[in-house]
Design an enzyme around this catalytic site. Structure first.
Site, PDB file in Angstrom:
ATOM      1  N   GLU A 318      14.344   6.684 -91.518  1.00 21.84           N
ATOM      2  CA  GLU A 318      13.508   5.495 -91.324  1.00 21.84           C
ATOM      3  C   GLU A 318      12.092   5.862 -90.882  1.00 21.84           C
ATOM      4  OE1 GLU A 318      15.927   3.088 -88.628  1.00 21.84           O
ATOM      5  OE2 GLU A 318      16.923   2.196 -90.366  1.00 21.84           O
ATOM      6  N   ASP A 392      25.827   0.913 -90.877  1.00 23.12           N
ATOM      7  CA  ASP A 392      24.984   0.643 -89.714  1.00 23.12           C
ATOM      8  C   ASP A 392      25.530  -0.423 -88.778  1.00 23.12           C
ATOM      9  OD1 ASP A 392      22.908   0.706 -87.987  1.00 23.12           O
ATOM     10  OD2 ASP A 392      21.352   0.176 -89.413  1.00 23.12           O
ATOM     11  N   GLU A 420      22.970  -6.003 -82.101  1.00 23.31           N
ATOM     12  CA  GLU A 420      21.946  -6.172 -83.133  1.00 23.31           C
ATOM     13  C   GLU A 420      22.461  -6.949 -84.336  1.00 23.31           C
ATOM     14  OE1 GLU A 420      20.452  -2.445 -84.622  1.00 23.31           O
ATOM     15  OE2 GLU A 420      19.257  -3.405 -86.180  1.00 23.31           O
TER      16      GLU A 420
HETATM   17  C1  BDP Z   1      19.044   0.327 -87.114  1.00 26.38           C
HETATM   18  C2  BDP Z   1      18.128  -0.448 -86.210  1.00 26.38           C
HETATM   19  C3  BDP Z   1      16.893   0.321 -85.840  1.00 26.38           C
HETATM   20  C4  BDP Z   1      17.296   1.678 -85.288  1.00 26.38           C
HETATM   21  C5  BDP Z   1      18.198   2.390 -86.259  1.00 26.38           C
HETATM   22  C6  BDP Z   1      18.730   3.694 -85.711  1.00 26.38           C
HETATM   23  O1  BDP Z   1      17.752  -1.628 -86.884  1.00 26.38           O
HETATM   24  O2  BDP Z   1      16.186  -0.426 -84.884  1.00 26.38           O
HETATM   25  O3  BDP Z   1      16.161   2.439 -85.025  1.00 26.38           O
HETATM   26  O4  BDP Z   1      19.317   1.589 -86.543  1.00 26.38           O
HETATM   27  O5  BDP Z   1      19.894   3.724 -85.344  1.00 26.38           O
HETATM   28  O6  BDP Z   1      20.252  -0.360 -87.211  1.00 26.38           O
HETATM   29  O7  BDP Z   1      18.011   4.674 -85.662  1.00 26.38           O
END
Ligand code: BDP
Length: 733
Positions: A318, A392, A420
């Site tokens: 990401e 996730d 979340e």
């Molecule tokens: C996702 C979240 C994000 C996190 C990411 C992670 O939306 O905010 O940074 O996981 O685990 O689900 O790195």
């Protein structure tokens, strides 16, 4: 201006008017506000059980002179003083009916009273609690090999009292199954908590290191009480500044404070730190200057924090930097950091949460594809931290196939405690059942009985280190987690990190007794609500194996229709693949083939729509709308029924809760009641939006007996929440 009697009368009239309006001022500032968590220690009054306790513990003798000994003493003074008021005396000598606490090193009498093997099996952190004779006196003995073990034993003993268990003949022996048991805070240095729904970060970086909030101590007590021994303080999307002297001084203050509670501090690091704060040309792990920079940094950290735990790393995921930026592999990046930490005993927790659309591979497969080939290439002090499911933190996912795939590399579990994808902090969703489901699932990696729990605790492959992390749901809200009932998720995460064989039911009951009431009706009702809650949420959000259909960015509410975001795997349509023919992702060999990443017979079981548990059906299969389900209904009807059931059950949760009025603290009762109202409303929203949307593909009617969903699909699509909490904060780097 003087406060005249005229004004006083006027104020009194206004106040009276406000009180008369029953929507205002029902509670007082000293009402039970949830701050005390499960460590409430309410007086046991004159109950028969309290009388037996009072007889059995007439004195307390804590034999360790250490800081941890002091913590134990303070906790007992507070807890026993509150639960059994007026009965408590501290002593240095052993007498009958004493609570005696110590280690063979702190007390020769304890040493003499134990046989060699008594403490052999409990390791560094375990303990025994026994009713036995020491120095000729009948005592309740809490003994351990270390002072921290004795602290855990003390909290265990207090839990027995808090849950009204008999302490007449105790013979308990406990030790944690997992080595590193930690919370991961996704907290920014600005105090913004990413995916946090309970206010700001509890770490007040601005006031540290000189101002040590009482909350830090209470946080440490709470963690120690459930056996957690680590905390990563900052967001995995890490800012390099955390490694500057200015911040390390603040980190050291927290580490000093946590040390007597057995809690080590860890930091999330930004892989580009050598370049950004170190002034190097790059952060390439093949550049010797970069490796040296990390060694120097580790030395600097350990000088300040001798028991520093290590680094948590999100790399090449990401948009975060990583070794991939220089064409290097994960093992190279991780090993460089591991070498810097190894001389000091530190570890690296390298996250497997990686995916990139450039890879062209379906998202659920990517972590396995990248990490399985690296098995055996990591240093001994590296753990790979894997989210429980392959995508996730969804309301339900099958287990990640990485569990059981890497005999030579410890796989550390990462659960999300913060919700979340589960309704934030207004939805009552007890996660004990989710954790239990994952931990007890059999991977079949080494034949039957190769559960995820046994992979994680290292026993399956004989790993030398093991770990479990929970992404924290804690914030600066007075009640810590934004919703009193969600304190139970922090609690159950800690308890299961200690012992993954505990049942969600047993932990729910224990938590409810400690936090709400020991009244059997309350305990039964609350436990039942908790135990059903996760399935209810799955039903109104993502039933039958659906996933990732939450609103863009913030993940608040339903948005299964989103299809035009920049990367395919950012769009919910990528995860449900609904079309005229059916719904679900074909992850069998005729489709994405992700199923191939599992061992037999899991693979075989999941491969057929006939044998797969229906809760995972649409995860692995694209199924025709008219496919006959086990209930006899066509898939479309079944899906709709799940949504309706979820919404109906969410509403029922509230009615069940309403029945507890007068039986628990009124302020807590009211808060949960209001939240359950929100949850029921939002469950309807989920149901209506999803059913209306999927109907555009199935083209089938709402099954008989169910009312048509309210509103139009267009109305739901038009909803916007620009200020929904928890979304990622804009980055400065
Ligand atoms: C996702 C979240 C994000 C996190 C990411 C992670 O939306 O905010 O940074 O996981 O685990 O689900 O790195």
């Amino acid at each position: 201006m003087m406060f005249t009697s005229y004004m006083r009368t006027a104020v009194a009239i206004v106040l009276l008017a406000l009180v008369a309006n029953n929507t205002i001022a029902q509670f007082h500032f000293n009402d039970e506000d949830g701050y005390r968590l499960w460590l409430k220690y309410d007086a046991l009054s004159d109950t028969p059980i309290a009388n037996t306790y009072a007889k059995k513990i007439t004195t307390v003798n804590v034999t360790m002179p250490s800081a941890t000994g002091t913590v134990i003493q303070q906790e007992l003074r507070y807890a026993l003083g509150a639960m059994l008021p007026g009965t408590l005396h501290f002593r240095d000598s052993i007498n009958d009916n004493q609570l005696l606490i110590g280690t063979p090193a702190s007390s020769s009498a304890i040493k003499k009273s134990l046989s060699k093997k008594d403490l052999k099996h409990v390791g560094d952190e375990g303990f025994i609690i026994r009713s036995q004779t020491v120095a000729g006196k009948n005592v309740t003995l809490i003994a351990a090999n270390s002072d921290i073990g004795a602290l855990y034993g003390t909290f265990h003993f207090l839990r027995l009292l808090q849950t009204h268990q008999s302490i007449a003949r105790l013979d308990i022996s406990e030790s944690p199954k997992v080595d590193v048991r930690m919370l991961n805070h996704w907290d920014n240095l600005s105090r913004y908590a990413e995916r946090g729904y309970a206010g700001q970060s509890i770490w007040n970086w601005h006031k540290l290191p000189d101002y040590l909030d009482q909350r830090y101590y209470d946080y440490a007590r709470a963690n120690a009480s459930i056996g957690l021994n680590g905390v990563s303080l900052n967001n995995v999307n890490a800012t390099p500044e955390i490694l500057t002297p200015q911040y390390l001084e603040k980190v050291a203050a927290l580490a000093d404070l946590f040390r007597p509670y057995g809690i080590k501090v860890y930091l999330s690091i930004n892989f580009s730190s050598p370049h950004i704060i170190g002034g190097l040309d790059n952060s390439d792990p093949a550049n010797p200057k970069v490796g040296q920079w990390w060694k120097n940094k580790a030395n600097e950290i350990y000088q300040r924090i001798p028991n520093f735990g290590g680094f948590l790393v999100k790399a090449n995921s990401e948009g975060e930097p990583g070794p991939g930026d220089y064409g290097r592999s994960h093992d190279m990046g991780a090993n460089m950091l591991a070498d810097a930490l190894a001389p000091h005993g530190g570890i690296v927790m390298w996250r497997a949460f990686v995916y990139a659309h450039e890879s062209g591979e379906e998202r659920s497969k990517q972590a396995y594809s990248e990490f399985k080939p690296l098995d055996g290439k990591f240093r001994d002090n590296v753990l790979i931290q894997v989210k429980n499911g392959p995508i996730d933190f969804q309301p339900r996912e099958p287990f990640s196939p990485l569990f059981g795939a890497t005999p030579k590399t410890p796989m550390m579990m990462e659960f999300q405690v913060t919700q979340e994808y589960l309704g934030f902090s207004t939805h009552l969703v007890y996660l004990g059942t989710l954790y239990e489901e994952v931990l007890k699932t059999d991977t079949w990696a080494k034949g039957q009985g190769s559960t995820v729990g046994r992979v994680v605790d290292g026993s399956l492959f004989n790993n030398s280190i093991s770990g479990m992390a929970g992404v924290s749901n804690i914030g600066a809200d007075r009640n810590w987690t934004g919703h009193i009932m969600l304190q139970s998720n922090w609690y159950v995460f800690g308890r299961m990190a200690w012992d993954h064989e505990l049942t969600a039911q047993a932990v729910a009951e224990e938590w409810a007794r400690m936090t709400l009431s020991n009244d059997w009706e309350v305990v039964n009702t609350v436990t039942q609500i908790m135990m059903n809650s996760r399935e209810i949420a799955v039903n109104y959000m993502t039933p039958l194996g659906l996933a990732h259909m939450m609103g863009t960015g913030h993940h608040y509410g339903p948005a299964p229709w989103v299809s035009e975001l920049g990367r395919p795997e950012w769009n919910p349509v990528y995860y449900h693949r609904a079309d005229k023919n059916g719904i679900g992702v074909n992850r069998t060999p005729t489709g994405e083939s992700a199923i191939e990443q599992y061992h037999e017979p899991v693979r075989k079981l999941y491969s057929s729509t006939e044998t797969i548990p229906e809760e995972f059906l649409l995860w692995f299969h694209h199924v025709p709308w008219d496919h006959t389900m086990r209930s006899g209904r066509p898939l479309w009807d079944e899906l709709v029924h799940h949504y309706y059931q979820g919404a109906e059950d969410a509403a029922k949760m509230k009615t069940t809760w309403d029945g507890l009025e007068g039986k628990i603290d009124p302020y807590q009762f009211k808060q949960v009641q209001m939240a359950l109202g929100i949850q029921a409303k939002e469950a309807d929203w989920w149901r209506n939006a999803c059913v209306l949307y999927f109907q555009t593909f199935s083209d089938m009617p709402i099954p008989e007996g169910l009312k048509a969903p309210k509103g139009t699909l267009e109305d739901y699509k038009a909803m916007r929440f620009p200020f929904a909490p928890g979304n990622t904060e804009p980055r400065r780097h």
